[in-house]
Design a protein around this motif. Structure first.
Motif, PDB file in Angstrom:
ATOM      1  N   GLY A  91      -4.276   7.634   0.298  1.00  0.00           N
ATOM      2  CA  GLY A  91      -3.738   6.339  -0.088  1.00  0.00           C
ATOM      3  C   GLY A  91      -4.072   6.042  -1.534  1.00  0.00           C
TER       4      GLY A  91
ATOM      5  N   LEU B  14      -5.999   0.058  -3.457  1.00  0.00           N
ATOM      6  CA  LEU B  14      -5.462  -1.111  -2.772  1.00  0.00           C
ATOM      7  C   LEU B  14      -4.637  -1.958  -3.734  1.00  0.00           C
ATOM      8  CD1 LEU B  14      -8.444  -2.351  -0.555  1.00  0.00           C
ATOM      9  CD2 LEU B  14      -6.378  -1.136   0.175  1.00  0.00           C
TER      10      LEU B  14
ATOM     11  N   ARG C 175       1.007   5.726   0.082  1.00  0.00           N
ATOM     12  CA  ARG C 175       0.362   6.997   0.399  1.00  0.00           C
ATOM     13  C   ARG C 175       0.907   8.015  -0.583  1.00  0.00           C
ATOM     14  NH1 ARG C 175       1.753  10.595   5.290  1.00  0.00           N
ATOM     15  NH2 ARG C 175       3.680   9.675   4.660  1.00  0.00           N
TER      16      ARG C 175
ATOM     17  N   GLU D 280      -5.840   3.361   8.999  1.00  0.00           N
ATOM     18  CA  GLU D 280      -4.883   2.385   9.511  1.00  0.00           C
ATOM     19  C   GLU D 280      -4.175   2.903  10.756  1.00  0.00           C
ATOM     20  OE1 GLU D 280      -0.690   0.814   8.068  1.00  0.00           O
ATOM     21  OE2 GLU D 280      -2.321   0.056   6.827  1.00  0.00           O
TER      22      GLU D 280
ATOM     23  N   TYR E 218      -6.543   2.536  -0.182  1.00  0.00           N
ATOM     24  CA  TYR E 218      -5.845   2.408   1.095  1.00  0.00           C
ATOM     25  C   TYR E 218      -6.098   3.681   1.888  1.00  0.00           C
ATOM     26  CZ  TYR E 218      -1.779   2.731   4.205  1.00  0.00           C
ATOM     27  OH  TYR E 218      -0.956   2.908   5.279  1.00  0.00           O
ATOM     28  N   SER E 219      -6.382   3.527   3.169  1.00  0.00           N
ATOM     29  CA  SER E 219      -6.632   4.680   4.020  1.00  0.00           C
ATOM     30  C   SER E 219      -5.573   4.763   5.111  1.00  0.00           C
ATOM     31  CB  SER E 219      -8.020   4.582   4.657  1.00  0.00           C
ATOM     32  OG  SER E 219      -8.199   5.642   5.556  1.00  0.00           O
TER      33      SER E 219
ATOM     34  N   GLU F 213       0.849  -1.190   0.000  1.00  0.00           N
ATOM     35  CA  GLU F 213       0.000   0.000   0.000  1.00  0.00           C
ATOM     36  C   GLU F 213       0.883   1.236   0.000  1.00  0.00           C
ATOM     37  OE1 GLU F 213      -2.780  -0.841  -0.784  1.00  0.00           O
ATOM     38  OE2 GLU F 213      -2.885  -2.860   0.016  1.00  0.00           O
TER      39      GLU F 213
END
Length: 154
Positions: free
Chosen positions: A35, A38, A30, A137, A132-133, A28
């Motif tokens: 993000g 995925l 950023r 996370e 993706y966060s 993943e």
């Protein structure tokens, strides 16, 4: 020259980057505060993206830019996404508009702003695409760490 570039850690980083050349990322990422898509979803999304590119006809300049911005939003590789995206931009520009598209270095911030604006619209208009966060996370890690320590959440 950057100190330590020839060190063991740098050598391992270079080796990993060479191994990953041309392969979709498996981790993943950023990009700024957001993000990327995925990693597990990239092969499917890229396949769909490439099919749509092949079906493009009678394309306007805005559609060429949107395809470029979509690629940048997916961020499919560990490195070189920007360069690859600009190659895609020029391939589409030549194919559909008959001209090169140059990103003026003096307007780089405007270029990045346009990509960020596209990303926000893209996320809103494509709720099934999973991103993706990093914030989620980090929050979850803080929660789990706190729970493992037996503390109360205040």
């Amino acid at each position: 020259m950057v100190q330590g570039w020839g060190g063991t850690r740098s050598k391992k980083i270079r080796e990993r980057m060479i191994e990953a050349s041309g392969a979709y990322r498996k981790c993943e990422v950023r990009i700024g505060l957001n993000g990327g898509v995925l990693a597990s979803r990239i092969p499917k999304y890229m396949k769909d993206f490439c099919i749509r590119l092949g079906e493009m006809e009678d394309v306007l300049e805005e559609e060429v830019w949107n395809a470029h911005h979509e690629f940048e939003t997916m961020h499919p590789f560990i490195d070189w996404n920007g360069r690859t995206g600009r190659l895609l931009l020029n391939w589409l520009s030549l194919r559909h508009l008959g001209e090169f598209t140059i990103v003026d270095p003096e307007k780089r911030q405007e270029y990045y702003k346009r990509i960020e604006e596209f990303k926000e619209r893209y996320r809103t208009n494509n709720p099934k695409i999973e991103f993706y966060s990093p914030i989620r996370e980090l929050t979850m890690q803080m929660f789990l760490h706190h729970e493992l320590d037996g503390g109360d959440i205040k």
